[in-house]
Write an enzyme that holds these catalytic residues in place. Structure first.
Site, PDB file in Angstrom:
ATOM      1  N   SER A 177       0.776  -1.239   0.000  1.00  0.00           N
ATOM      2  CA  SER A 177       0.000   0.000   0.000  1.00  0.00           C
ATOM      3  C   SER A 177       0.811   1.294   0.000  1.00  0.00           C
ATOM      4  O   SER A 177       0.227   2.380  -0.094  1.00  0.00           O
ATOM      5  CB  SER A 177      -0.953   0.025   1.198  1.00  0.00           C
ATOM      6  OG  SER A 177      -2.054  -0.828   0.952  1.00  0.00           O
TER       7      SER A 177
ATOM      8  N   LYS B 270       0.137   3.846  -2.655  1.00  0.00           N
ATOM      9  CA  LYS B 270      -0.859   4.910  -2.565  1.00  0.00           C
ATOM     10  C   LYS B 270      -0.244   6.299  -2.430  1.00  0.00           C
ATOM     11  O   LYS B 270      -0.949   7.303  -2.591  1.00  0.00           O
ATOM     12  CB  LYS B 270      -1.820   4.606  -1.417  1.00  0.00           C
ATOM     13  CG  LYS B 270      -2.696   3.388  -1.718  1.00  0.00           C
ATOM     14  CD  LYS B 270      -3.362   2.824  -0.489  1.00  0.00           C
ATOM     15  CE  LYS B 270      -4.131   1.543  -0.862  1.00  0.00           C
ATOM     16  NZ  LYS B 270      -4.557   0.766   0.298  1.00  0.00           N
TER      17      LYS B 270
ATOM     18  N   SER C 111      -5.821   3.794   4.289  1.00  0.00           N
ATOM     19  CA  SER C 111      -5.371   2.891   3.235  1.00  0.00           C
ATOM     20  C   SER C 111      -6.531   2.251   2.472  1.00  0.00           C
ATOM     21  O   SER C 111      -6.488   1.071   2.102  1.00  0.00           O
ATOM     22  CB  SER C 111      -4.462   1.793   3.816  1.00  0.00           C
ATOM     23  OG  SER C 111      -3.600   1.280   2.834  1.00  0.00           O
TER      24      SER C 111
ATOM     25  N   LYS D 241       3.236   6.495   5.361  1.00  0.00           N
ATOM     26  CA  LYS D 241       2.254   5.554   4.802  1.00  0.00           C
ATOM     27  C   LYS D 241       2.672   4.137   5.132  1.00  0.00           C
ATOM     28  O   LYS D 241       3.842   3.765   4.955  1.00  0.00           O
ATOM     29  CB  LYS D 241       2.144   5.717   3.284  1.00  0.00           C
ATOM     30  CG  LYS D 241       1.108   4.799   2.634  1.00  0.00           C
ATOM     31  CD  LYS D 241      -0.306   5.211   3.012  1.00  0.00           C
ATOM     32  CE  LYS D 241      -1.340   4.150   2.611  1.00  0.00           C
ATOM     33  NZ  LYS D 241      -1.339   2.998   3.557  1.00  0.00           N
TER      34      LYS D 241
END
Length: 367
Positions: free
Chosen positions: A63, A66, A118, A225
């Protein structure tokens, strides 16, 4: 000698830099060991790599993909626009904001939900809105990766799910991406938000950031993140700032990533200090020049240096006699060029007093 007038100016004295006394404290470098397959620590302004471990290896990244999705949403979208959630977006597997088909949500809230929670459904909704489709958005991701210089990356989706073997990146490339994305104030604000209320969502949810360093585990963290899939393992990106210097850490497949990031940040902040090497100002006429001929440095240059490196800096300037080539100032660290900048030439009828350059002009050699 002066008649040749291909003046090469070499600064042999490094007192041009005013070092705060606190920056002269000696810190012993200590060995670093992380739990990651690959890791990197860079300084966010210059991009200097302060530590790396297998940093260019192509790997699944989960993820942290992203970050690219959010970056493109900010760059190419209007965050105040309302986005209609498609049936395809609403049924995206994995972590979710639980968006419903036909629902309308602001692009801003989608980006917050993307980075803080997320949301994979949010990623698809953003891709469809900004790119027209997930496939076209993936093309946009790859175009941006190429522009930034991400040489070991390829994107096929906006969320990082393990749908194929053609979606990958490296810790170095993701650090480059984060460095680029953080230049935008809107992205930086969302990236570092601890919690957000999705006002455009009905009923309005309250989203807390999943990144533990951002929510209090590391006081200097400014954003980040998280990521995880079974095939990629734990992936993590974090930014942190102390004493005017911002660092970025990326780890891929790290079982102890929170502590890995803290360790790397502490290493960086203790051993490197953001140093102003060039300041915007006007250089007075050099020997052989017209007394009204001035050159201007327009951009500042800062660079992270260790205490030892502070004594290894030199600055060289080259001015051609016929002015066909723009004059250049180059900064060298231990004979390696780390920065080049063109000077702007101007003629002044009433020259003003010289600035910072005059403080060490007597230390310059000409040949």
């Amino acid at each position: 000698m002066v008649k040749r007038l291909k003046l090469t100016v070499k600064i042999l004295f490094v007192l041009l830099i005013s070092f705060p006394s606190a920056h002269l404290v000696s810190f012993a470098a200590y060995p670093i060991s992380t739990s990651a397959d690959q890791a990197i620590l860079i300084e966010a302004e210059s991009g200097r790599v302060l530590y790396e471990q297998n940093a260019h290896q192509e790997q699944k990244i989960a993820s942290i993909t992203k970050i690219m999705t959010a970056h493109l949403a900010v760059q190419h979208g209007n965050l105040d626009e309302m986005v209609k959630i498609s049936p395809e977006a609403s049924v995206t597997e994995g972590s979710s904001l639980y968006l419903k088909a036909g629902q309308k949500v602001s692009l801003r809230d989608l980006v917050y939900g993307l980075l803080l929670r997320s949301g994979n459904d949010s990623a698809v909704a953003i891709a469809e809105h900004v790119g027209g489709s997930v496939e076209k958005f993936s093309d946009l991701m790859n175009e941006e990766a190429k522009r930034i210089g991400m040489k070991n990356s390829h994107f096929t989706n906006p969320h990082g799910l393990d749908l194929d073997n053609e979606h990958y990146s490296s810790s170095f490339d993701m650090a480059l991406l984060t460095k680029e994305a953080l230049k935008d104030k809107q992205f930086a604000k969302i990236f570092g938000t601890k919690s957000h209320k999705g006002e455009s969502v009905d009923p309005a949810p309250f989203w807390s950031n999943k990144h533990r360093l951002v929510t209090g585990m590391y006081p200097h963290a400014t954003g980040g993140k998280t990521g995880y899939t079974k095939l990629a393992g734990r992936t993590l990106v974090t930014s942190a700032k102390r004493d005017g210097m911002t660092l970025i850490v990326v780890t891929i497949r790290a079982s102890n990533d929170w502590n890995d990031h803290i360790q790397l940040f502490e290493y960086g902040f203790k051993n490197y200090h953001q140093t102003t090497i060039l300041s915007p100002d006007t250089i007075p006429p050099l020997p052989g020049q017209n007394e009204n001929e001035f050159y201007t440095l327009t951009d500042p240059f800062r660079y992270p240096l260790t205490e030892k490196e502070q004594g290894l800096l030199t600055i060289e300037g080259k001015i051609s006699h016929n002015h066909k080539k723009p004059p250049i100032v180059a900064v060298k660290l231990d004979d390696k060029v780390i920065h080049k900048q063109e000077l702007i030439r101007e003629l002044r009828k009433d020259p003003s007093s010289p600035g910072w350059f005059s403080r060490f002009i007597e230390k310059v050699s000409f040949w």
